[in-house]
Design a protein around this motif. Structure first.
Motif, mmCIF file in Angstrom:
data_model
loop_
_atom_site.group_PDB
_atom_site.id
_atom_site.type_symbol
_atom_site.label_atom_id
_atom_site.label_comp_id
_atom_site.label_asym_id
_atom_site.label_seq_id
_atom_site.Cartn_x
_atom_site.Cartn_y
_atom_site.Cartn_z
ATOM 1 N N MET A 193 33.846 1.886 -70.314
ATOM 2 C CA MET A 193 32.711 2.791 -70.524
ATOM 3 C C MET A 193 33.170 4.241 -70.463
ATOM 4 N N ASP A 270 27.707 -2.829 -68.093
ATOM 5 C CA ASP A 270 28.812 -2.055 -68.660
ATOM 6 C C ASP A 270 29.270 -2.625 -69.999
ATOM 7 N N LYS A 293 24.088 3.585 -71.711
ATOM 8 C CA LYS A 293 24.326 2.955 -70.405
ATOM 9 C C LYS A 293 23.016 2.727 -69.647
#
Length: 341
Positions: A193, A270, A293
């Motif tokens: 991420m 994630d 996210k």
């Protein structure tokens, strides 16, 4: 477009307007690393998979790597930001408007950080650049609406797909494994991420830097961008430094108040958020790490009945206000600065 050499860059620093653009751009990159990058590690910290310091160090390194790799091989997002609007042929007025846009982003992001709300510097950047360019006299006709279409597509794709993927993964009945397995898996997912955050946001501000350089020379050329290695490293290191300064307020807001996930759920969030960012980056769409996210975390949390919708609504309200708020800030800031030019 030929790559800007470091000696040419140093020569341009003799222009006070360009010096201000450089300082503000580096300031915005620093703020981005401080206030936006923590979203990438929010679940890893809140679930206990990583300590706060370890997560920040991991994010800083992966942000740097993500910005470096994607800008070197596929700078499509930087190209979109560079060509967002036409700032006209007058260098001083154009640099003045660009300074106003960058100042607007800093003010907006600082206010969001004070309240612990994960705003999107990406959308603040697009809106502020649009407002500032419109203030130069060309109005909205100076805006490249094709890029704006990509921004809106990216918004709907990142939020919608992030939530659906998160919800889908959150509802999967997988074989239970030990906590240690999920801690390792979430560490890897958080690193991915952070890498993709650097890939997206690192590129955006490279585009701003190159735009400022072109405006200082009185030309905003079209065509493929050539990103010099020294500039890539400078922007990536600045973002990594911002991440090292930390964003504990935002991590607490997203990872605890909005939704609390265990390592298994955090890993799924994630993966879902990272998949959205990867797709959008490959398509060259400027999107927000925050949106992808947060939507993925809400999706996973809703599948388990653990989402804090009241906090989510306050975050969504900030997102909705970002476009008009930053566009107006950019427009009126540019008008004020141009008045004194």
């Amino acid at each position: 477009m030929s790559a800007l050499s470091f000696s040419e860059f140093l020569a341009q620093l003799s222009d006070p307007g360009f010096r201000l653009v450089v300082l503000l751009t580096l300031g915005v990159i620093l703020v981005n690393g401080w206030t936006d990058a923590p979203n990438a590690i929010a679940t890893a910290v809140s679930s206990g998979a990583l300590s706060y310091r370890a997560a920040v160090a991991l994010a800083a390194g992966c942000n740097l790597l993500g910005a470096a790799v994607t800008a070197a091989f596929r700078p499509a997002v930087a190209q979109s930001i560079y060509g967002l609007a036409d700032f006209g042929p007058q260098p001083r007025a154009a640099l003045c408007a660009l300074c106003a846009a960058l100042l607007s982003i800093v003010l907006w992001s600082a206010a969001a950080w004070v309240f612990g709300i994960p705003t999107s510097e990406s959308h603040a950047l697009v809106a502020a650049l649009t407002g500032a360019a419109a203030a130069l006299g060309g109005g909205l006709s100076s805006v490249n609406w094709g890029v704006w279409a990509g921004v809106l597509w990216g918004l709907f794709l990142s939020v919608g797909l992030g939530f659906l993927l998160g919800q889908g993964l959150g509802g999967v009945k997988a074989r239970r494994r030990g906590r240690a397995f999920y801690r390792r898996a979430q560490t890897a997912a958080a690193a991915a991420m952070a890498f993709l955050h650097g890939a997206q946001d690192g590129q955006k501000f490279l585009g701003v830097f190159l735009l400022g350089t072109a405006l200082a020379q009185g030309r905003q050329e079209s065509g493929a961008l050539a990103v010099p290695l020294w500039l890539l490293v400078l922007c990536a290191l600045t973002m990594a430094l911002g991440t090292c300064l930390g964003g504990r307020r935002i991590i607490d807001r997203v990872g605890r108040d909005m939704v609390s996930l265990d390592p298994r759920q955090g890993c799924r969030a994630d993966v879902a958020g990272g998949a959205c960012l990867l797709l959008c980056t490959l398509l060259g769409l400027p999107v927000s790490t925050t949106h992808a996210k947060t939507a993925a975390m809400l999706g996973v949390g809703s599948a388990g009945g653990r989402a804090g919708w009241a906090t989510a609504r306050s975050i969504a309200l900030t997102w909705a206000l970002t476009f008009p708020g930053c566009a107006l800030l950019g427009f009126f800031s540019a008008k004020v600065l141009l008045f004194f030019l």
